[in-house]
Write a protein that holds these residues in place. Structure first.
Motif, short mmCIF file in Angstrom:
data_model
loop_
_atom_site.label_atom_id
_atom_site.label_comp_id
_atom_site.label_asym_id
_atom_site.label_seq_id
_atom_site.Cartn_x
_atom_site.Cartn_y
_atom_site.Cartn_z
N ALA A 76 -30.72 -5.75 -34.56
CA ALA A 76 -30.61 -4.83 -33.46
C ALA A 76 -29.70 -3.79 -33.40
N THR A 77 -29.08 -3.45 -34.74
CA THR A 77 -28.05 -2.39 -35.11
C THR A 77 -28.90 -1.30 -36.07
N ALA A 78 -29.71 -1.85 -36.74
CA ALA A 78 -30.22 -1.19 -38.11
C ALA A 78 -30.46 0.19 -37.86
N ARG A 79 -31.07 0.79 -36.54
CA ARG A 79 -31.61 1.74 -36.33
C ARG A 79 -30.54 2.90 -36.08
N ILE A 80 -29.41 2.46 -35.79
CA ILE A 80 -28.06 3.44 -35.31
C ILE A 80 -27.87 4.20 -36.55
N PRO A 81 -27.67 5.35 -36.56
CA PRO A 81 -27.24 6.20 -37.75
C PRO A 81 -25.84 5.96 -37.78
N VAL A 82 -25.34 6.04 -39.07
CA VAL A 82 -23.93 5.79 -39.55
C VAL A 82 -23.49 6.97 -40.55
N LEU A 83 -22.59 7.75 -40.18
CA LEU A 83 -21.97 8.58 -41.11
C LEU A 83 -20.60 8.07 -41.64
N MET A 84 -20.65 8.08 -42.74
CA MET A 84 -19.33 7.81 -43.39
C MET A 84 -18.21 8.74 -43.72
N LEU A 85 -17.08 8.43 -43.16
CA LEU A 85 -15.81 9.21 -43.56
C LEU A 85 -14.94 9.13 -44.45
N THR A 86 -14.40 9.78 -45.26
CA THR A 86 -13.78 9.44 -46.41
C THR A 86 -12.73 10.59 -46.91
N MET A 107 -16.43 14.42 -45.59
CA MET A 107 -15.17 14.32 -46.53
C MET A 107 -13.83 14.76 -45.61
N LYS A 108 -12.86 14.15 -45.65
CA LYS A 108 -11.61 14.36 -45.14
C LYS A 108 -10.73 15.12 -46.00
N PRO A 109 -10.28 16.15 -45.49
CA PRO A 109 -10.12 16.87 -44.37
C PRO A 109 -11.67 17.60 -43.84
N PHE A 110 -11.76 17.45 -42.70
CA PHE A 110 -13.23 17.96 -42.15
C PHE A 110 -12.94 19.32 -41.29
N ASP A 111 -13.94 20.08 -41.20
CA ASP A 111 -13.88 21.05 -40.12
C ASP A 111 -14.52 20.46 -38.73
N GLY A 112 -13.77 20.98 -37.63
CA GLY A 112 -14.33 20.13 -36.34
C GLY A 112 -15.58 20.54 -36.01
N ALA A 113 -16.02 21.85 -36.10
CA ALA A 113 -17.14 22.30 -35.66
C ALA A 113 -18.25 21.83 -36.48
N GLN A 114 -18.02 21.74 -37.73
CA GLN A 114 -19.09 21.22 -38.60
C GLN A 114 -19.41 19.70 -38.47
N LEU A 115 -18.27 18.91 -38.09
CA LEU A 115 -18.27 17.45 -37.72
C LEU A 115 -19.13 17.17 -36.31
N VAL A 116 -18.89 17.99 -35.45
CA VAL A 116 -19.83 17.96 -34.18
C VAL A 116 -21.06 18.27 -34.40
N GLU A 117 -21.47 19.38 -35.38
CA GLU A 117 -22.94 19.58 -35.64
C GLU A 117 -23.47 18.69 -36.38
N ARG A 118 -22.67 17.90 -37.45
CA ARG A 118 -23.36 16.69 -38.27
C ARG A 118 -23.55 15.71 -37.15
N VAL A 119 -22.91 15.55 -36.30
CA VAL A 119 -23.27 14.34 -35.47
C VAL A 119 -24.22 14.46 -34.67
#
Length: 124
Positions: A76-86, A107-119
């Motif tokens: 039921a959840t296998a197709r949900i993309p998961v991005l790991m934060l660390t 990777m933390k710390p992250f750039d906000g604009a890049q995080l939005v783009e990745r998601v």
């Protein structure tokens, strides 16, 4: 699916990181629901499926890697993309997460604009 309508679940045990990620993604046009444990996140998945999940690797209780495995093992959840934060760049954990089905790493710390783009890229 447009990112403006996309629900993103975020799990991180650090309240300041959780708040920061939520603010950045909300400003990026996403609907965000945050969780301080992976257990709470996996329970929420049974009620409503998000477009994507951001999951801290090192989190108390059910670990991020164990939660990733549970998400990917459940049809039921296998197709949900998961991005790991660390904040931990250990290569063995990165490799294991990718083997378990993670869509990538931030990777933390992250750039906000890049995080939005990745998601956003997870949803296309």
């Amino acid at each position: 699916m447009s990112k403006a309508a996309s629900l993103i679940y975020v799990a991180d045990d650090d309240p300041s990181i959780l708040e920061l990620v939520s603010i950045v993604l909300t400003r990026g046009g996403f609907e965000v629901v945050g969780f301080e444990t992976a257990d709470a996140l996996t329970a929420a998945l049974a009620l409503r499926a998000p477009a994507a999940v951001l999951l801290d690797v090192r989190i108390p209780g059910l670990s991020g890697l164990d939660a990733l495995k549970a998400i990917k093992d459940n049809p039921a959840t296998a197709r949900i993309p998961v991005l790991m934060l660390t904040g931990d760049g250990r290569l063995d954990r990165i490799v294991l997460a990718m083997q378990l089905g993670a869509a990538g790493y931030v990777m933390k710390p992250f750039d906000g604009a890049q995080l939005v783009e990745r998601v956003g890229s997870l949803l296309t």
